[in-house]
Design an enzyme around this catalytic site. Sequence first.
Site, PDB file in Angstrom:
ATOM      1  N   GLU A   1     -23.593 -16.355 -18.556  1.00 42.69           N
ATOM      2  CA  GLU A   1     -22.456 -16.607 -19.453  1.00 42.69           C
ATOM      3  C   GLU A   1     -21.667 -17.798 -18.939  1.00 42.69           C
ATOM      4  OE1 GLU A   1     -19.996 -13.202 -20.276  1.00 42.69           O
ATOM      5  OE2 GLU A   1     -18.200 -14.434 -20.594  1.00 42.69           O
TER       6      GLU A   1
ATOM      7  N   GLU B   1     -11.018 -19.586 -22.014  1.00 44.19           N
ATOM      8  CA  GLU B   1     -10.433 -18.286 -22.296  1.00 44.19           C
ATOM      9  C   GLU B   1      -8.946 -18.380 -22.018  1.00 44.19           C
ATOM     10  OE1 GLU B   1     -13.109 -14.511 -21.562  1.00 44.19           O
ATOM     11  OE2 GLU B   1     -13.167 -15.802 -19.782  1.00 44.19           O
TER      12      GLU B   1
END
Length: 370
Positions: free
Chosen positions: A252, A257
């Site tokens: 990932e 974020e």
Amino acid sequence: MALNIKSLIFLFFSLTLLTSWSCSDDSIDSGNSDDNSVPNSNVVPSNLILTTVLQGADSNNPYGNGSGIVNFNAQAIDAVSYGFVIDGGTEVQSTDGTLLYTFNTKEGIEYYNVTVIAYSSTNDAIETSANVAVSYYIGTPPVWADEFFQTGAPNSENWTYDLGAGGWGNNEAQTYTNNAANVIVEDGVLKIMAKASGSGYTSSRLKSIGLVEFKYGRLDVRAKLPSSAGTWPAIWMLGANFPSVGWPACGEIDIMEQTGWDKNKTLGTCHWLNTSNSSYASYGLDTAISNVSSEFHVYSLEWSANSIKILVNDIQFFVMNSDGSAIPNTPFQNDFFIILNVAMGGSLGGDIPSNFTEDRMEVDYIRLFQ
């Protein structure tokens, strides 16, 4: 009584004048004239056809090669000249109906309105209009992009969805939908909207799995983030083999974020499986950023066979060695796909205020360079 010679002469001239005046009146009343010319008739053009050819357009580049150059050709019956109006601007004249025009005021793929006017020899005219989508990029164009210029649902050639609830492995509170209330393209941007819905929340999560997958390159995402506490927006990637090997073995890469409690920084993180002991591994850093909710910023990934770098507005804040010497059986040498979502609550969303109604992440474009 006999008439004298003077009386006869006077009578002759009187009759002559009277006859002449009568003929003149008859000519006026009947509309007759010695002028045999016919008034000119109006000539109105017809069958106006406009064709457009985008420079470098092909099946892989339907909107042109990024130069912004378009060849227009207009033809009409009984037309002797033409005028072109681009997006309501100044009319450009053309005697033969052709126009070579460069669209270079907006980078990306944009719709433009083109009106062409056909003029006849009597200056009568007809017109037609068309919308044309054209790509223009400064420098090398991307190998793939979504400019979100078509109003409606996101392009199904690029995006599918994760749907439903269940916490998504992070105790998240939202249910993902593909409804227009939660995801739509309008005003030239993609809008992912998280909303309070009864006793819960709805949002959307787009993914490019099976549609757009790549290995290595630079990915730029221009986005504006939500401001409400409890929202957890993300721009990230998973290995394309996720369906077969699962997470974290697929790997990932989190390009952006934002936590629900600190809207003045963003995070960049990589996750993978440590194959030496079959344990989860990760590495992440954060960077300060202001005005993330009121202004667009560019979140970027630079990914090569040896390293992963993450940048905000071209300023690098994260770098990690990702080759086989650093990470045995590294997943970062495989194809990945893109994910865009806004979660609610959970491990990075935190507490959701009781008065939350809705907030959104807006994405202006995504561009991949290789």
